[in-house]
Structures are given as structure tokens and as C-alpha cells.
Scaffold this active site. Structure first.
Site, PDB file in Angstrom:
ATOM      1  CE1 TYR A  22      -3.798  -2.292   0.154  1.00 10.72           C
ATOM      2  CE2 TYR A  22      -2.755  -3.256   2.091  1.00 10.72           C
ATOM      3  CZ  TYR A  22      -3.716  -3.300   1.102  1.00 10.72           C
ATOM      4  OH  TYR A  22      -4.602  -4.349   1.055  1.00 10.72           O
ATOM      5  CG  ASN A  71      -9.960   1.574  -0.902  1.00 13.60           C
ATOM      6  OD1 ASN A  71     -10.477   0.474  -0.766  1.00 13.60           O
ATOM      7  ND2 ASN A  71      -8.652   1.758  -0.971  1.00 13.60           N
ATOM      8  CB  ALA A  74     -11.739  -6.322   3.849  1.00 13.46           C
TER       9      ALA A  74
END
Ligand code: DQA
Length: 137
Positions: A22, A71, A74
Site C-alpha cells: 500500500y 475504497n 475488505a
């Protein structure tokens, strides 16, 4: 033009979290430079690790703002509730990911929310957010 960026779980740890995947830049820093680069756009940032808070934020801005860059972390791969919230609002949502989810584990290849989004940008690091922003300009 009003654009809301929404980051989901664990994205508050950007810069510290798995930097090989990331990157090493924190989101606040990136967000400051994004605002400087696009001074005419009213940019807002919200992050939460809590699914319901992400949904509340979609509801809060989703009938008024011009675009949402999301975003969901998960929750992208699991959340029917976020997918439903995106379907329920008027503001178009662009799904973004920092990593290329298709180059990773198979469980990251499916997005619950994608079908309700305007488009998807994945794999360009933090630039994914800027590319999503450009899609609204
Ligand atoms: C992510 C990809 C997701 O699979 C993961 O759960 C994240 C981050 C990305 O930006 O690459 O938390 O959305």
C-alpha cells in the site's frame, strides 16, 4: 463541484500498513496535496472502520454531492449493505483500490459493490484516487 472520498477499514493505517502493498505515504498527507492540486474542487475525506458509519456517510452526501470516490477496503468483497447503499443514493460512486486486486488472492477478485458503481480503478497506488477524481471533471 463537491466530491467525497470515503475510505473503509484499515485504511487509516496507510503509510504504516503493509507498505510493500500500500506504499509508505499516509492518506492525510496525500489528501492535502490532492486538495492543493485541484483547488477548484471541494474535496471532503471520511474514513471509518465501521461498516454502518460508511453507510451513514453514503446517505449523508449521496443526494447532494457530485461524486463519491470509495475504497471500501475488505468490505468491497463482502458487504451487501454497502452495495445496497450505493444503489440507493443518487450521487455516482467510483470504486477505487490502491493495490491491483486482480493480482492478489482470489477472494479479492469479486466486488459486491462494483455493479452499482460508475467504474472501478485498481492498482495505481494512491494515484487511483486522483484518476477517480479526474473521471468526475
Ligand atoms: C484495498 C484492497 C482490499 O482487498 C483490501 O481488503 C484493502 C485495501 C486496496 O485499496 O487495495 O483493505 O481496497
Amino acid at each position: 463541484m463537491k466530491i467525497q472520498i470515503i475510505n473503509g477499514p484499515n485504511l487509516n493505517l496507510l503509510g504504516k500498513r503493509e507498505p510493500g502493498i500500500y506504499g509508505s505515504e499516509g492518506f492525510e498527507n496525500f489528501f492535502t496535496s490532492l486538495k492543493q492540486k485541484y483547488p477548484k474542487v471541494e474535496l471532503f475525506y471520511f474514513q471509518s472502520n465501521v461498516e454502518g458509519e460508511l453507510i451513514n456517510q453514503l446517505h449523508d452526501v449521496g443526494f447532494e454531492f457530485d461524486g463519491i470516490i470509495m475504497n471500501a477496503g475488505a468490505y468491497t468483497h463482502t458487504s451487501v449493505a454497502i452495495a445496497d447503499a450505493i444503489a440507493a443514493i443518487k450521487t455516482p460512486v467510483v470504486e477505487v483500490h490502491i493495490s491491483n486486486v486482480y493480482a492478489r488472492e482470489e477472494y479479492r477478485h469479486h466486488s459486491m459493490m462494483a455493479k452499482n458503481c460508475k467504474g472501478i480503478i485498481t492498482g495505481f497506488g494512491l494515484r487511483s484516487y486522483e484518476l477517480a477524481l479526474l473521471s468526475f471533471l
